[in-house]
Design an enzyme around this catalytic site. Structure first.
Site, short mmCIF file in Angstrom:
data_model
loop_
_atom_site.label_atom_id
_atom_site.label_comp_id
_atom_site.label_asym_id
_atom_site.label_seq_id
_atom_site.Cartn_x
_atom_site.Cartn_y
_atom_site.Cartn_z
N GLU A 194 0.85 -1.20 0.00
CA GLU A 194 0.00 0.00 0.00
C GLU A 194 0.88 1.24 0.00
O GLU A 194 1.77 1.38 0.85
CB GLU A 194 -0.89 -0.02 1.25
CG GLU A 194 -1.69 1.23 1.48
CD GLU A 194 -2.45 1.21 2.81
OE1 GLU A 194 -2.54 0.13 3.44
OE2 GLU A 194 -2.93 2.26 3.22
N ASP A 240 0.43 5.13 0.38
CA ASP A 240 -0.50 6.21 0.69
C ASP A 240 0.07 7.54 0.21
O ASP A 240 0.93 8.13 0.87
CB ASP A 240 -0.74 6.28 2.20
CG ASP A 240 -1.44 5.04 2.72
OD1 ASP A 240 -2.05 4.31 1.92
OD2 ASP A 240 -1.36 4.78 3.94
N GLU A 243 -3.16 10.97 2.90
CA GLU A 243 -4.14 10.75 3.96
C GLU A 243 -4.19 12.08 4.68
O GLU A 243 -3.17 12.53 5.23
CB GLU A 243 -3.71 9.65 4.91
CG GLU A 243 -3.74 8.28 4.27
CD GLU A 243 -3.51 7.20 5.30
OE1 GLU A 243 -4.48 6.51 5.67
OE2 GLU A 243 -2.37 7.04 5.73
N HIS A 257 3.85 1.74 2.69
CA HIS A 257 3.65 0.57 3.56
C HIS A 257 4.01 -0.69 2.77
O HIS A 257 3.13 -1.30 2.14
CB HIS A 257 2.18 0.42 3.95
CG HIS A 257 1.59 1.47 4.82
ND1 HIS A 257 1.56 1.39 6.19
CD2 HIS A 257 0.94 2.62 4.52
CE1 HIS A 257 0.92 2.43 6.70
NE2 HIS A 257 0.53 3.20 5.70
#
Ligand code: NAG
Ligand code: NAG
Ligand code: NAG
Ligand code: NAG
Ligand code: NAG
Length: 490
Positions: free
Chosen positions: A219, A221, A224, A235
């Protein structure tokens, strides 16, 4: 966001459409995005926004809900029977708007929180999710986050999901119905999704809905955030693609903590927020660059750079301003290791392969996920408030938020628009100021906060909702509308 993942399908016949409800024909709202090259400029592509399967009505042929509160064990005693009994329903444009608060307009996507937010994916006209490969590329979008307060998360990220949503004999719905979600938290719950077909036969037979299974994948990101705090976080997982995890495996293949870069946490409390250097009262552009060690698409991911553009001015990310950490303004393996050591962050980022592993995932490609969610009662403090017990220790504060919402505000909303992906430096334009250093980042710099000139320059913004800068373009350029939130001097 933890979530239930489920899909309905049927094994009874091989008829097309089996497993898909026929009450409402699916109508994913259309949206455009652009791919850009340094030499050839940008080209526009048609795509659509598809709602996650988790948010849909899943029912039997006689319209009994299969999941009134978790799966109904009479209808769904095991995965195969569940697939035989349950159908996943389509959503039409009116449903996208009124039930889920999801609308599109040209290149813009608006998400209204309504009764519980939503999670959506970018769907290709082929019926698969759009597969983005951003290594040695940049990904850019405009955002209006002015109406997203503390406690909410308006997120845009990549998950290494299967591009067909995990189509299988058990899952006839696939990407067109938003199936196959996974992320680095290995979300668990009543579990039944498309990737169940990848499990060894014994596990398929024994799949129950006891919450012991999760769906793990890499993942990235990009975003956010709310109007008060923002975080950029890779991640990695030590697995090459989406897997179904079981038991302790769900906490031993992926890095749930990530290596975050949050300007507030990194010692720049006045960089991002209402009226600050990045003024979240107004729309702005977010650029994320995935730089490789050798400048090729096959190199190793060596740096993730963040650049903002607001009012036609390029604003470099704020540099780290914490004793013991180098004053860098981008995310590298060295930054992540330094941060783990200096701030006692979780070491799982390095355990599961660090930045190089994240880059290997991005090279394979990933699905674009956009969501708006909240965390009622417990707050979003890992993003926007106090994380840890000592507020005076460096890096403890993520943002200026102090109280958790006790009720959700249905009117909370965010607009993402003008998505572009392409060669480094090909997706944005603007006046490039010198980089912001840690010493200057605590206050506005002369370049990033200069009052707007009476006329706007080539490429600069000249109109749009909430925009208050100059609306006249310098000759010979004219102000052209891209969407309701953004007009540009072209
Ligand atoms: C509805 O369908 C389910 C599953 O197919 C079945 O168990 C149930 O008896 C049906 N209910 C009615 C009222 O027909
Ligand atoms: C579960 O499904 C059965 C069969 O359709 C139905 O009789 C029962 O009321 C359902 N249970 C719940 C909690 O909805
Ligand atoms: C969708 O993705 C699957 C899995 O990668 C692939 O086999 C299939 O050809 C794709 N379908 C289309 C129409 O591109
Ligand atoms: C933090 O929030 C308080 C109350 O809303 C406000 O007065 C203050 O200026 C904020 N500080 C920063 C750095 O944004
Ligand atoms: C992109 O622009 C930055 C800053 O102007 C520059 O340092 C970098 O070399 C450029 N990258 C490429 C690939 O052109």
């Amino acid at each position: 966001m933890l979530s239930v993942i489920f899909v309905a399908a049927s094994l009874i016949t091989s008829a097309l459409g089996q497993g898909i409800g026929t009450e409402t024909a699916e109508q994913a709202p259309p949206i455009t995005y652009s791919t850009c090259t340094t030499s050839g400029g940008c080209a526009t592509h048609d795509a659509s926004i598809v709602l996650d399967g988790n948010y849909r009505w899943i029912h039997t042929a006689n319209l009994t809900s299969c999941n009134p509160a978790g799966f109904n064990r009479t209808i769904c005693p095991d995965a195969t029977t569940c697939a035989e009994n349950c159908l996943i329903e389509g959503v039409d444009l009116a449903g996208y708007q009124t039930t889920y608060g999801i609308t599109t307009d040209g290149d813009a996507l608006n998400l209204v929180f309504g009764s519980g937010g939503s999670r959506v994916y970018l769907l290709d006209p082929s019926g698969n999710y759009t597969n983005f490969k951003v290594l040695n590329q940049e990904f850019t979008f405009d955002i209006d986050i002015s109406n997203v307060p503390c406690g909410y998360n308006a997120a845009l990220y990549f998950s290494e999901m299967e591009v067909d949503g995990g189509l299988s004999s058990l899952n006839k719905a696939g990407a067109k119905y938003g199936t196959g979600y996974c992320d680095s938290q290995c979300p668990k719950g009543d579990f039944f999704d498309g990737i169940v077909g990848l499990l060894p036969p014994l596990m398929v037979a024994s799949v129950n809905f006891d919450g012991s299974l999760g769906a793990c994948c890499n993942e990235m990101d990009l975003w956010e955030a709310n109007s008060v705090a923002t975080q950029l976080t890779p991640h990695p997982c030590e697995i090459p693609s989406e897997i179904t995890c079981s038991g302790s495996q769900c906490t031993s293949v992926c890095d749930p903590s990530g290596c975050d870069f949050n300007p507030f946490r990194m010692g720049n409390p006045s960089f991002y927020g209402p009226g600050l250097t990045i003024d979240t009262n107004k729309p702005f552009t977010v650029v994320t660059q995935f730089v490789t060690n050798d400048g090729t698409d096959t190199g190793t991911l060596s740096e993730i750079r963040r650049i903002y553009v607001q009012n036609g001015v390029v604003i470099q990310n704020a540099a780290v301003n914490i004793p013991g950490l180098p004053a860098v303004n981008s995310l590298s393996q060295a930054f992540c290791t330094d941060k783990i050591n200096t701030l006692s962050d979780a070491a799982s980022f390095n355990t599961f392969g660090g930045l190089a592993q994240m880059g290997a995932s991005l090279a394979r490609g990933a699905v674009l996920v956009i969501s708006l969610w909240d965390s009622l009662g417990s707050g979003m403090f890992w993003l926007d408030g106090l994380e840890g017990s000592n507020p005076s220790s460096p890096g403890a504060l993520r943002g200026n938020c102090t109280t958790a919402n006790s009720i959700s505000d249905p009117s909370t909303s965010v607009t993402f628009s003008n998505i572009k992906v392409g060669d480094l430096n090909s997706t944005f334009a603007g006046l490039v100021p010198p980089p912001i250093s840690s010493s200057s980042s605590s206050g506005p710099t002369s370049t990033s906060s200069a009052p707007p000139a009476p006329t706007q320059t080539h490429w600069g913004q000249c109109g749009g909702m909430f925009y208050s800068g100059p609306i006249v373009c310098a000759s010979p350029f004219t102000c052209q509308e891209s969407n309701p939130y953004y007009s540009q001097c072209l």
